[in-house]
Each structure stands twice: as C-alpha cells, then as structure tokens.
Design an enzyme around this catalytic site. Structure first.
Site, PDB file in Angstrom:
ATOM      1  N   GLU A 193       0.340  -1.313   0.081  1.00 46.04           N
ATOM      2  CA  GLU A 193       0.333   0.130  -0.297  1.00 46.04           C
ATOM      3  C   GLU A 193       0.908   1.137   0.209  1.00 46.04           C
ATOM      4  O   GLU A 193       0.383   2.494  -0.522  1.00 46.04           O
ATOM      5  CB  GLU A 193      -0.576   0.126   1.321  1.00 46.04           C
ATOM      6  CG  GLU A 193      -1.977  -1.292   0.784  1.00 46.04           C
ATOM      7  CD  GLU A 193      -2.994  -1.141  -0.215  1.00 46.04           C
ATOM      8  OE1 GLU A 193      -2.928  -0.280  -0.668  1.00 46.04           O
ATOM      9  OE2 GLU A 193      -3.259  -3.139  -0.415  1.00 46.04           O
ATOM     10  N   GLU A 206      -0.621  -0.689  -9.698  1.00 46.02           N
ATOM     11  CA  GLU A 206      -0.156  -1.983  -9.420  1.00 46.02           C
ATOM     12  C   GLU A 206       1.313  -2.774  -9.664  1.00 46.02           C
ATOM     13  O   GLU A 206       2.076  -2.703  -8.336  1.00 46.02           O
ATOM     14  CB  GLU A 206      -0.523  -3.095 -10.236  1.00 46.02           C
ATOM     15  CG  GLU A 206      -0.852  -4.303  -9.034  1.00 46.02           C
ATOM     16  CD  GLU A 206      -1.291  -3.989  -6.948  1.00 46.02           C
ATOM     17  OE1 GLU A 206      -1.671  -3.144  -7.159  1.00 46.02           O
ATOM     18  OE2 GLU A 206      -1.056  -4.938  -6.668  1.00 46.02           O
TER      19      GLU A 206
HETATM   20 ZN    ZN Z   1      -2.831  -2.931  -4.611  1.00 45.54          ZN
END
Ligand code: ZN
Length: 491
Positions: free
Chosen positions: A258, A287
């Site tokens: 995160e 990502e």
């Molecule tokens: Zn993620």
C-alpha cells in the site's frame, strides 16, 4: 479554460467528499450506520452527476479548440470527454441506484463472508452483474463484452491482449511450480505461529512505511479487512493494512504494498493538483509501484540484512534464533494456497488468472451467479491443485465484486509485469543495493521523475515506452520469477 477549471474545482470537492464517505464505509463506520452513509453517498453522487452532465459545461468542453491548448490542458479536456461519455451513456436513475446498491452490497458481502454464507451476497452480486451487463451495452465494445470493463481500469486493454499473457503464465510457470513442489519445503513455521503482538507489528509497519518514504504529514495508515489505499488528493492519502497474530509477514507485505501505491500519489507533481490528472494513470501502473515495494524491496535479502535486527528486537522470543537468510527464505516460500492476498509471488498470478477466467465467463453468459462457487472451486483445483473448504476462503474472499469492480483483477498481474520491466531499466540507472541498504530517497526520486510526477498526464503505454525505451514486454516478469525461485530453491 477558466470556466472548465472552475467546474473541475467543484467536481474535485464532491469527489473529495465521496472519498471521505467511502473511506468511512470501509474503516470507521459503525455497523448500524450503513443506511445513513449510503444516503450520504447517494446525495453526493447525485450532485456530482448534475455537475458533470451540466449542458453548459458539456458544451464548453466539446467546443473548446484543443489545438491551441497546452499539453496539460489538452489532456484535461480528453479526460473530461471520456468521463462525460461514461456518465452520460448511463441514465441518471440507474447511475444513482447503482451507487446505492454498491453500498448495500458491501455490507451484505461482509456479512456473507463472516457467516460463510454465499446466499447472503448472491442476490446483490446478481444485481451488480446485471447492471454491469447494461453498462457494457451502453459503453460498447469491439470483440468481447468483457473488453468494455477491462478498459475501465487499463485503457485499451482487451481479452485478445490478456489471453496470451495468461497463457504464457500458465504454460511457463506451471512447470516451475511443479519443480518447486518436488524440492525440500522451506520451513516458515516461526513466521506463522507467533503470537506476534499486534501493537509491536503496528510499530514496525509504521516505521517501515516512513523509512521507504511515506509522508505521514500527508497520509494515514489504518486497518481494514482488505488492505487498500486511496487518494483524496496528494496531501491526503489514506491507506490500510491488517494484522494477524499468527502471520508476521502479512502486515509487513501489505504495508509495503500500500505504501508503494501511496508514494505514487504523494509524488504527483504540484502542477497537476488543480486538474483532473492529479492521480495515478491506471491500475496496472499503480500496481507496478505497489509490487515493486512489496516484492523487490520487502522480499529481498538485502533489505532484510538491514532491517531484520530491528524485527528481532521487537520479537526476541520468536526470532532470536532465526538467521536473516532463513527469514528471507520463509517470507518467499512458495505454497499453493486459498487466499490471493496472502499468496507468494509465484502462485499469485494463478489466483488472478482464475478470477480473469471467471469474469470472462460471467460476461459471455457461460456461468450463472448460483454456479460461481462451484466454478471457483473447480478452477482452484485445476490450477493450484487445492480443495476450497469454504466460500469465505473461496469466492467470498475478495471485496472487488461487492464494489462493482469487474475487470480489475487482471491489472494485478499487469502491474507485476510492468514492475519487472521497470526494474530491468532501474538497475541500470541507479544502485539498487544502496537503496536497499537504506537510501530509499534515491528510489523515491527516481520513480518520481519517471512515473509519479506525471499523474495521469501520460497514458500507460506512453509512460512505459518513454521510461524503458521499449513497449510492454511481459518476458521480464517470467524471467524474474524464474531466476528468483530457481536460486531460492537451488534448482
Ligand atoms: Zn494494490
């Protein structure tokens, strides 16, 4: 552009408030407050809709001569046109009802997962899917209906581009998984027994997030069942993690993951703050940043050579007899398992592939909502060779479908593949060993320069191309996994 920027400023205020409400829904809201929270979300959704579909505003956006505008202003207009299109094609009454449904569905999903009772969530899921099918017909598509949803998260992404990527993962990684299964298993008992006191884990996770560059003056780290991060704006980043007493690595991995997302958002250029480009460009690129911090940083031996001692000091009763090499091996252990977010790097893409397969089947009407748990369990047996003992550990494990997010999962694998391509370039430009020894500011400013600062100014393919001098190439990902795990398992 003045009038357009005035309207953007208003839209940003409503997005901000909507963000606060959804953060509340995920983290702090008491169970019985869900109706009022859903009402608030509906109220804000309503106003946002009015503002973005205001005929004067739309006329303004459509009539502006973009040839005379700066690069930023051109992109601002393009993004607005796309957003207006997406909202305009959906009748208002459906849009607002869908938002309300999502709030209720989330509550139903939490209950279904807690009670291991798919039938609580199934009627909501059915409604969400029906809405999505309607939306697909409004958005339009060329080849596969699912393409319309993929495009929501990674612009231009299609089944025809993803099928070969997942085929490659299945054909090339399956033999490696088999080879590893034949090796002596890595002992990770000490990691998954504990109990590891949650307050000490919290202390460590906060320190690690700060160490790699998360700015706590512009963000918070809290807890939720499913870790996530969101940006209200670059100075107000909300992220969560979760803590398990019997799994030390889970919170550390989630926190670094995160934090990777959050650093991207905190690194967007100030020049974009007043625009609609002030956030990460796509889920795939997002990502790539989270995977980079989770795996290339947090699962490397060098990182732990400099941080393991601190962890040992916090948990001497569990870790004083563990060497850093054994700790490194344990956090990288390959073990086919039930839960995606807990999966190791090598089995992870298989979890995503299963969801990709199921979503494709849903939107080509090959599987009904009632059949989904059975289909889920079949695919886990086929790809990972494991039996799913309960729906809570199976089809109910992910929050995404309760949020109406179909087409989202594939971006996780895309992100890992982008991360490998980025790393291939990065290690030629900066001393990554030095970074791992503690100079995280070098990494943060390098990624800031090549990715973070641009927010949504450059599209994913442009960003990757400009940065790595090459089009998206998933080979780097496969090569990385091969090298890492062959070395780890002495194959
Ligand atoms: Zn993620």
């Amino acid at each position: 552009m003045k009038k357009i920027y005035d309207q953007i400023a208003k839209l940003k205020q409503y997005s901000y408030l909507q963000g606060i409400v959804s953060w509340d829904l995920e983290t702090e809201m008491p169970q019985l407050a869900h109706k009022q929270t859903a009402d608030a979300a509906q109220f804000l959704g309503d106003i946002y809709y009015e503002l973005i579909t205001d005929p004067t505003f739309i006329e303004e956006v459509n009539n502006i001569d973009t040839a005379l505008l700066s690069e930023v202003d051109q992109k601002v207009i393009n993004e607005l046109k796309l957003e207006i299109f997406k909202i305009e094609v959906i009748p208002k009454v459906e849009y607002v009802a869908f938002l309300r449904l999502l709030n209720e569905s989330h509550v139903a999903w939490v209950e279904a997962r807690n009670d291991n009772n798919y039938s609580i969530f199934a009627p909501f899921l059915e409604k969400i899917i029906n809405y999505q099918k309607k939306f697909i017909s409004y958005y339009g598509y060329e080849q596969h209906p699912y393409d319309a949803l993929l495009n929501e998260y990674e612009r231009g992404m299609t089944v025809s581009q993803l099928d070969p990527l997942f085929d490659m993962i299945a054909t090339k990684l399956t033999p490696l998984l088999k080879l590893i299964a034949e090796q002596e298993p890595i002992n990770n008992e000490f990691l998954v027994t504990g109990p590891y006191a949650v307050d000490k884990q919290k202390e460590f996770c906060h320190k690690i997030a700060e160490k790699v560059g998360f700015d706590f003056r512009s963000g918070v780290l809290k807890e939720s069942a499913h870790p996530f991060s969101m940006s209200l704006n670059k100075h107000n980043i909300r992220m969560t993690t979760h803590f398990y007493e019997n799994d030390l690595n889970s919170a550390i991995s989630s926190t670094l993951h995160e934090t990777g997302h959050s650093l991207y958002e905190q690194g967007v250029s100030d020049d974009l703050l007043h625009t609609n480009l002030d956030s990460g460009v796509s889920l795939g690129i997002h990502e790539s940043q989270s995977r980079l911090y989770e795996n290339y940083v947090g699962k490397s031996l060098q990182f732990w050579e400099h941080n393991f001692e601190q962890l040992q000091e916090l948990f001497p009763e569990h870790l004083s007899n563990v060497t850093v090499e054994n700790f490194y091996k344990a956090i990288n252990k390959v073990q086919p398992s039930l839960i995606r977010v807990e999966a190791d790097e090598l089995t992870y893409p298989f979890h995503v592939m299963i969801r990709y397969q199921i979503e494709k089947e849903i939107f080509s009407d090959e599987v009904s909502v009632d059949e989904l748990p059975k289909r889920w369990n079949e695919l886990y047996k086929e790809y990972l060779g494991i039996d799913v003992p309960s729906d809570s550990q199976g089809i109910l494990q992910d929050v995404h479908w309760s949020m109406g997010s179909f087409g989202y999962f594939p971006t996780y694998v895309l992100g890992s593949a982008y991360a490998s391509q980025i790393m291939n370039k990065l290690i030629q430009d900066i001393d990554f060993d030095k970074v791992l020894s503690g100079e995280f500011s070098v990494l943060k400013s390098y990624l800031g320069e090549h990715i973070h600062q641009f927010g949504s100014l450059k599209d994913p393919d442009e960003l990757i191309n400009n940065f790595t001098n090459e089009k998206f190439n998933p080979e780097y990902y496969i090569t990385y996994l091969f090298n890492k795990y062959k070395h780890l398992y002495n194959i």
